[in-house]
Design a protein around this motif. Sequence first.
Motif, mmCIF file in Angstrom:
data_model
loop_
_atom_site.group_PDB
_atom_site.id
_atom_site.type_symbol
_atom_site.label_atom_id
_atom_site.label_comp_id
_atom_site.label_asym_id
_atom_site.label_seq_id
_atom_site.Cartn_x
_atom_site.Cartn_y
_atom_site.Cartn_z
ATOM 1 N N PRO A 5 30.146 51.483 4.636
ATOM 2 C CA PRO A 5 30.497 52.868 4.939
ATOM 3 C C PRO A 5 31.621 53.004 5.963
ATOM 4 C CG PRO A 5 28.173 52.430 5.442
ATOM 5 C CD PRO A 5 28.784 51.145 4.982
ATOM 6 N N THR A 6 31.892 51.955 6.736
ATOM 7 C CA THR A 6 32.964 52.106 7.713
ATOM 8 C C THR A 6 34.323 51.698 7.156
ATOM 9 O OG1 THR A 6 32.488 49.900 8.557
ATOM 10 C CG2 THR A 6 31.469 51.754 9.705
ATOM 11 N N GLU A 8 36.709 52.748 5.660
ATOM 12 C CA GLU A 8 37.352 53.944 5.154
ATOM 13 C C GLU A 8 38.824 54.046 5.502
ATOM 14 O OE1 GLU A 8 34.891 57.259 6.303
ATOM 15 O OE2 GLU A 8 33.256 55.823 6.398
ATOM 16 N N PHE A 133 38.343 44.001 9.665
ATOM 17 C CA PHE A 133 37.993 44.811 10.830
ATOM 18 C C PHE A 133 36.992 45.895 10.455
ATOM 19 C CE2 PHE A 133 38.825 48.400 13.719
ATOM 20 C CZ PHE A 133 38.680 47.770 14.947
ATOM 21 N N PHE A 134 37.269 46.608 9.367
ATOM 22 C CA PHE A 134 36.454 47.774 9.062
ATOM 23 C C PHE A 134 35.129 47.433 8.375
ATOM 24 C CE2 PHE A 134 40.507 49.981 9.742
ATOM 25 C CZ PHE A 134 40.063 50.904 10.675
ATOM 26 N N ARG A 246 32.350 67.847 -7.791
ATOM 27 C CA ARG A 246 31.376 68.882 -7.462
ATOM 28 C C ARG A 246 31.332 69.950 -8.553
ATOM 29 N NH1 ARG A 246 28.324 69.049 -3.335
ATOM 30 N NH2 ARG A 246 29.564 67.644 -2.082
ATOM 31 N N ARG A 266 26.096 58.969 -4.234
ATOM 32 C CA ARG A 266 25.987 57.510 -4.175
ATOM 33 C C ARG A 266 24.719 56.996 -4.854
ATOM 34 N NH1 ARG A 266 29.072 56.282 1.116
ATOM 35 N NH2 ARG A 266 29.670 58.388 1.673
ATOM 36 N N GLU B 8 38.788 57.226 11.201
ATOM 37 C CA GLU B 8 38.322 58.007 10.079
ATOM 38 C C GLU B 8 36.847 57.824 9.797
ATOM 39 O OE1 GLU B 8 41.050 57.252 6.839
ATOM 40 O OE2 GLU B 8 42.483 56.714 8.382
ATOM 41 N N HIS B 9 36.103 57.499 10.831
ATOM 42 C CA HIS B 9 34.692 57.327 10.562
ATOM 43 C C HIS B 9 34.110 58.651 10.108
ATOM 44 C CE1 HIS B 9 33.246 59.466 14.093
ATOM 45 N NE2 HIS B 9 34.255 58.929 14.735
ATOM 46 N N SER B 10 33.335 58.587 9.096
ATOM 47 C CA SER B 10 32.769 59.813 8.552
ATOM 48 C C SER B 10 31.457 60.119 9.242
ATOM 49 C CB SER B 10 32.514 59.638 7.064
ATOM 50 O OG SER B 10 31.465 58.701 6.911
ATOM 51 N N PHE B 12 28.885 60.265 7.691
ATOM 52 C CA PHE B 12 27.889 59.405 7.054
ATOM 53 C C PHE B 12 27.664 58.130 7.873
ATOM 54 C CE2 PHE B 12 27.018 56.077 3.690
ATOM 55 C CZ PHE B 12 25.690 56.431 3.510
ATOM 56 N N SER B 13 28.755 57.456 8.255
ATOM 57 C CA SER B 13 28.541 56.221 9.006
ATOM 58 C C SER B 13 28.035 56.531 10.430
ATOM 59 C CB SER B 13 29.767 55.307 9.008
ATOM 60 O OG SER B 13 30.962 56.015 9.091
ATOM 61 N N LEU B 16 24.292 56.861 10.074
ATOM 62 C CA LEU B 16 23.653 55.546 9.985
ATOM 63 C C LEU B 16 23.632 54.875 11.358
ATOM 64 C CD1 LEU B 16 25.144 53.976 6.721
ATOM 65 C CD2 LEU B 16 22.933 55.090 7.032
ATOM 66 N N GLU B 83 17.592 68.916 -1.255
ATOM 67 C CA GLU B 83 17.133 67.585 -1.633
ATOM 68 C C GLU B 83 16.551 66.871 -0.412
ATOM 69 O OE1 GLU B 83 20.174 65.414 -3.688
ATOM 70 O OE2 GLU B 83 18.846 63.677 -3.919
ATOM 71 N N ARG B 130 31.776 54.099 18.358
ATOM 72 C CA ARG B 130 32.484 54.228 17.096
ATOM 73 C C ARG B 130 33.924 54.676 17.326
ATOM 74 N NH1 ARG B 130 30.183 54.042 12.262
ATOM 75 N NH2 ARG B 130 28.207 53.871 13.373
ATOM 76 N N PHE B 133 35.960 51.907 18.905
ATOM 77 C CA PHE B 133 36.294 50.881 17.931
ATOM 78 C C PHE B 133 37.424 51.347 17.022
ATOM 79 C CE2 PHE B 133 35.585 48.712 13.826
ATOM 80 C CZ PHE B 133 35.580 47.397 14.248
ATOM 81 N N PHE B 134 37.287 52.558 16.488
ATOM 82 C CA PHE B 134 38.237 52.984 15.471
ATOM 83 C C PHE B 134 39.566 53.475 16.043
ATOM 84 C CE2 PHE B 134 34.398 53.026 12.853
ATOM 85 C CZ PHE B 134 34.859 52.248 11.816
ATOM 86 N N LYS B 145 23.718 46.929 24.387
ATOM 87 C CA LYS B 145 22.434 46.241 24.424
ATOM 88 C C LYS B 145 21.809 46.329 25.818
ATOM 89 C CE LYS B 145 22.675 43.161 20.546
ATOM 90 N NZ LYS B 145 22.712 41.776 20.071
ATOM 91 N N THR B 234 26.402 73.103 2.276
ATOM 92 C CA THR B 234 26.723 71.685 2.085
ATOM 93 C C THR B 234 27.746 71.454 0.979
ATOM 94 O OG1 THR B 234 24.754 71.511 0.714
ATOM 95 C CG2 THR B 234 24.558 70.730 2.975
ATOM 96 N N ASP B 237 32.575 70.906 1.533
ATOM 97 C CA ASP B 237 32.836 69.776 2.428
ATOM 98 C C ASP B 237 34.326 69.672 2.729
ATOM 99 O OD1 ASP B 237 33.868 68.877 0.082
ATOM 100 O OD2 ASP B 237 32.268 67.419 -0.306
#
Lengths: 357, 357, 357, 357
Positions: A5-6, A8, A133-134, A246, A266, B8-10, B12-13, B16, B83, B130, B133-134, B145, B234, B237
């Motif tokens: 997922p990362t 991207e 990296f990603f 969609r 997904r 560009e982390h979404s 979604f990630s 998670l 859902e 995140r 990192f990105f 940790k 939803t 998007d």
Amino acid sequence: LQVFPTAEHSRFSHSLGTYEIARYIIETVDTVKNALSEEEQVTLLCAALLHDVGHGPFSHAFELIHPIHHEEYTCKIILEDSEVNQVLKQISPDFPSKVASVINKTHPNGILSQLISSQIDADRIDYLLRDAFFTGTPYGYIDVKRLIRIMSVKDNQIVFKESGIANLENFVMGRYHMYRTVYYHPASTCYEVIVTNLINRFFELLATGYKFKGDYCLLLPFGSRKSISAAEYTDLDEYSIYYYARLMSREDDPILKDLSIRFLNRKLLKTVLVKNALEANYYKDLVIKEGYNPSYYFYSVKPNQIIYKNYGMNDKANINILMRDGSIKELSEVSAIMAALINADLSSRDDTIVIYI
Amino acid sequence: LQVFPTAEHSRFSHSLGTYEIARYIIETVDTVKNALSEEEQVTLLCAALLHDVGHGPFSHAFELIHPIHHEEYTCKIILEDSEVNQVLKQISPDFPSKVASVINKTHPNGILSQLISSQIDADRIDYLLRDAFFTGTPYGYIDVKRLIRIMSVKDNQIVFKESGIANLENFVMGRYHMYRTVYYHPASTCYEVIVTNLINRFFELLATGYKFKGDYCLLLPFGSRKSISAAEYTDLDEYSIYYYARLMSREDDPILKDLSIRFLNRKLLKTVLVKNALEANYYKDLVIKEGYNPSYYFYSVKPNQIIYKNYGMNDKANINILMRDGSIKELSEVSAIMAALINADLSSRDDTIVIYI
Amino acid sequence: LQVFPTAEHSRFSHSLGTYEIARYIIETVDTVKNALSEEEQVTLLCAALLHDVGHGPFSHAFELIHPIHHEEYTCKIILEDSEVNQVLKQISPDFPSKVASVINKTHPNGILSQLISSQIDADRIDYLLRDAFFTGTPYGYIDVKRLIRIMSVKDNQIVFKESGIANLENFVMGRYHMYRTVYYHPASTCYEVIVTNLINRFFELLATGYKFKGDYCLLLPFGSRKSISAAEYTDLDEYSIYYYARLMSREDDPILKDLSIRFLNRKLLKTVLVKNALEANYYKDLVIKEGYNPSYYFYSVKPNQIIYKNYGMNDKANINILMRDGSIKELSEVSAIMAALINADLSSRDDTIVIYI
Amino acid sequence: LQVFPTAEHSRFSHSLGTYEIARYIIETVDTVKNALSEEEQVTLLCAALLHDVGHGPFSHAFELIHPIHHEEYTCKIILEDSEVNQVLKQISPDFPSKVASVINKTHPNGILSQLISSQIDADRIDYLLRDAFFTGTPYGYIDVKRLIRIMSVKDNQIVFKESGIANLENFVMGRYHMYRTVYYHPASTCYEVIVTNLINRFFELLATGYKFKGDYCLLLPFGSRKSISAAEYTDLDEYSIYYYARLMSREDDPILKDLSIRFLNRKLLKTVLVKNALEANYYKDLVIKEGYNPSYYFYSVKPNQIIYKNYGMNDKANINILMRDGSIKELSEVSAIMAALINADLSSRDDTIVIYI
């Protein structure tokens, strides 16, 4: 993309990255700098920035549908009356055609194409680094600075110094491992199958005169499969495909509806690894027996195993080594590992990925 | 996002990641594990996964337009017939409402909300890591940790051991630096202004009965500004917004057209840093003099400076320290750096970002 | 060193690192390059490489014993008839004295000293990065390339551009956190106390005419405490101290024997954190009551709290900011965080480290 | 060590690292945990911690001089009346002999030895990671967590799941590249040659009754070449060798003096790569012609090329794969790359390193 997922990174950042690596090569490798006129340097940088501009949405998936190679469209966008073309023309009237000639490998100075599209180039270096990296896999951790430091030019072609053979082996092995673990990950393959079949289904329905509820204005030109203008091509980006998916999830056709919902949420198909085509057929029969159309609900692929290829004497796509005695040899002639890999029949050992309902 | 092309982390990630950090806390911090019943543990993990599900496209930009807080919609999606709701109900009929109560901070066990939304929680830890990192900035390199290893539960609240004060300082400073250098980067601000004004313009035209050429079916429900269902929410998007921006670039209204082209092609407005409102007004006058509508082509903002706040005794959002003698103190009472920051009048020192034509 | 077993970077690699950072500054910051003549550039690089050459074994521990500041010995080694001196003389007869003048801050071009010893310089940048890397703590992750990119020269002094204030804050905070968590780690302090007291004990016995069994030829010259030659100084390295500790562990004196065994086998003394001198005395009394000599078995220290200092107008050791309007301000005048830290009475809040039997 | 100045990890941190990896394996791989009794788990951890305790100073260099394998001395130290022995005995009287039996591979449960000394074990994993980190080369970036996650126990031996073959290939290739670029770096080899010859020269002089000026008390017992006690063995560490080298640099023998100064000041001999023994002899003749003793001033070595070995059916040192169908195969039977490497005649392709005056 959907499995990691990362992962991207967009084409936009990959283009910047390819540009930056090309720039770094010119800056740090004197022999490359000297082998390029000032105009050729700018041409190279523009080609690096634009080399993927012709990629359609969902890149390779889309190429299966619309039978045009993305490099052709890259050239088309550079040469036709696009915004890109106008910017390039400001440098000189024939500058767009010079940039395009790097992309389609007709530029008189072969070094430019070698730096953008050979078996080791700015494009491949950037995407190996970027994907490593990603996705967080360690396979792509190559020492890029050293890889570039061992570059040189000899006899008007890119060569790598003998002292850096280990770096080259590491680069090729890194690509190999990325292919096996990321690009050919069964779930990635499955996602690509779903989007390919979804768009295929759309065009099939379109061809039969199906009445859609939604307005698919940007996708329709591709249905006729005749010539597409550069503008039409770039307008249809991945955002549009998501949007149309969609809309498709609200259409009545059960296959279109099901595949689009799988795509958006997904919900992958099942995947299994089998040893050969016979075993694969078992799953195809199963799909048919369950009442599904195998054109949309079955797929099998044997991962492509070419790690590194010796294209024969003097081919520009080879990785060539500048030996300490001044001679030039192809990588597999001097690297025991590469020689072993070229000779080994790898394909017999690997599994076939089967996607089924 | 648009300034740092790799950022560009979404959602979604990030979801998670927040889940994974919550899971790791339960796994490694015994006092947390023991303070939560098994059902509460699952509730926490679901809340972590779903905490941002109600974010509209272009998150905060969209909240300015549609006057509903994203946490409300998160609860709505969890509780309405979505859902998500159906999956949660499979655990027990009142499980959705339990998850929602963590989001809106009404769950009887306050520890759950503390782990998802306080000044240091799974959500904030994940996005600091995140984004660091990105974007490649070093500010967010916290030792996550160890940050979790110093966590504990005392008097039914999350506390951090005195020995880890440096880690907490580092975390708060990391967020501060990310705010200054990334979130409040003038170009990020500018991009947010453009998308906000673009959608505003669309709704203004809609309200006046403007005849659009394109079909904006998913965006229209938001124009009436009455109640929006979870499903409608939803469906809209970021992909849809991009798609609609492309349609808008073909409409006739010059403001809608110009802003959508800026949005699609990253053609930002000018930005400048000024010292106060007076200087900002100079640019507003300039915009008007040049014949532009300042509602769409002028914006000024003073970056929000709250690094860390002591909400007063026993507030759940405080970062609380478990002293070696067993007492509990609020972070700024024991960290010289945090105390200094709370007391200092930071806001007087910073610049105002002005966006103008 | 003994607490963070991987933190074993030697002075040799630190010297190379400092050199490399100085070289990188000259290479990338044009204003610095232009402010230095070619000879001054070479002088700077040599000074960077040699700045720590006068460090005795166990650096600061040894300075407590032999009352000579290490910078004096660095100059002595550069100026006396050493191998270093001979190499430098090959450039020009007065080149050694030019390099030494950078170390003792008398070089006419103040920029050279600023780049080697101020509150932010090649030395400090390298050891923050190096310690962060080798101890694995995240506090030193500074963006060194950007830190150097914001450097400039104005009015014949090193300044940093206003746009990089966050980087400077990050650097100073990084050093602060390293001090608290690594350099002042109670176990590090304890190890330093043991080696200091071990050598002290040796010299005390030597002064009283004690008959040692072992041959301590390289250490004896330091016992007389008169002038030590550069050669004698450099001969006594940390390897010799370790070797002598092994010999000492075979001597009869119980204190010498015990401390040397502790030193060799990392058997630390006890450490405790207390709030003030009164509490510290409790442990001193305990040591005495148990029959131990507190000169060797007791130590207390209050960690030094100066994070960043404004040395007053125009001082070369300040971190100076080049504002967008061209004026120069000292860092704490423009950074809210640094201002808060300078004004806050930090020392009242911290613990005293007590080492005892 | 001398070529990569930051590669200074000591045996101490490597021992902790090996311990930690063994511990992590037990903690995360259930099948391993279940295959070991509680006592065996502790035995494994102690063996991991102590596996290198018998390494002499300058490890392999010293083994050439003193003809005893370091594993023998590891056992000797564990079994003789050392401090290590006393601590182990506290667990049970025969516990030292159990730990030693893991080192010399006679422990009845073969899994213990497999985890400490096979072709992939805690020892090799730690030093690959450690060397990669400290030398900064990217070759050792293996995904250690995943490498351990694919571990399992089947038929009372360590196996790796088929799904992780890419990780195993990556590990073996990482070791291969580290060997080529770091361990067999000509300068590393040269440094090892110098220290070996220096100590050889010392013992030769000693045997002829040479009168040394310095006191070499810890080194003398090794001159007689009879049995050395564990205590004598551990007393002679690398610090002592460095100290003695300084004393040797003051002796009159020109070879001893020259080699010790080269050792202390990193003044290496010349190195050259040649294709075969004939070419190597050219340099040997040159050394003799120049009046140097080739025993001390000439050395040639052909890098050892065994990347991975299939020791034949059921050998414990093989890397064994647990196939999806439950069968066990040796790695080179299922990995195309490993098969190719085993079959390829690598040795014919590589260079001979020659060290000469």
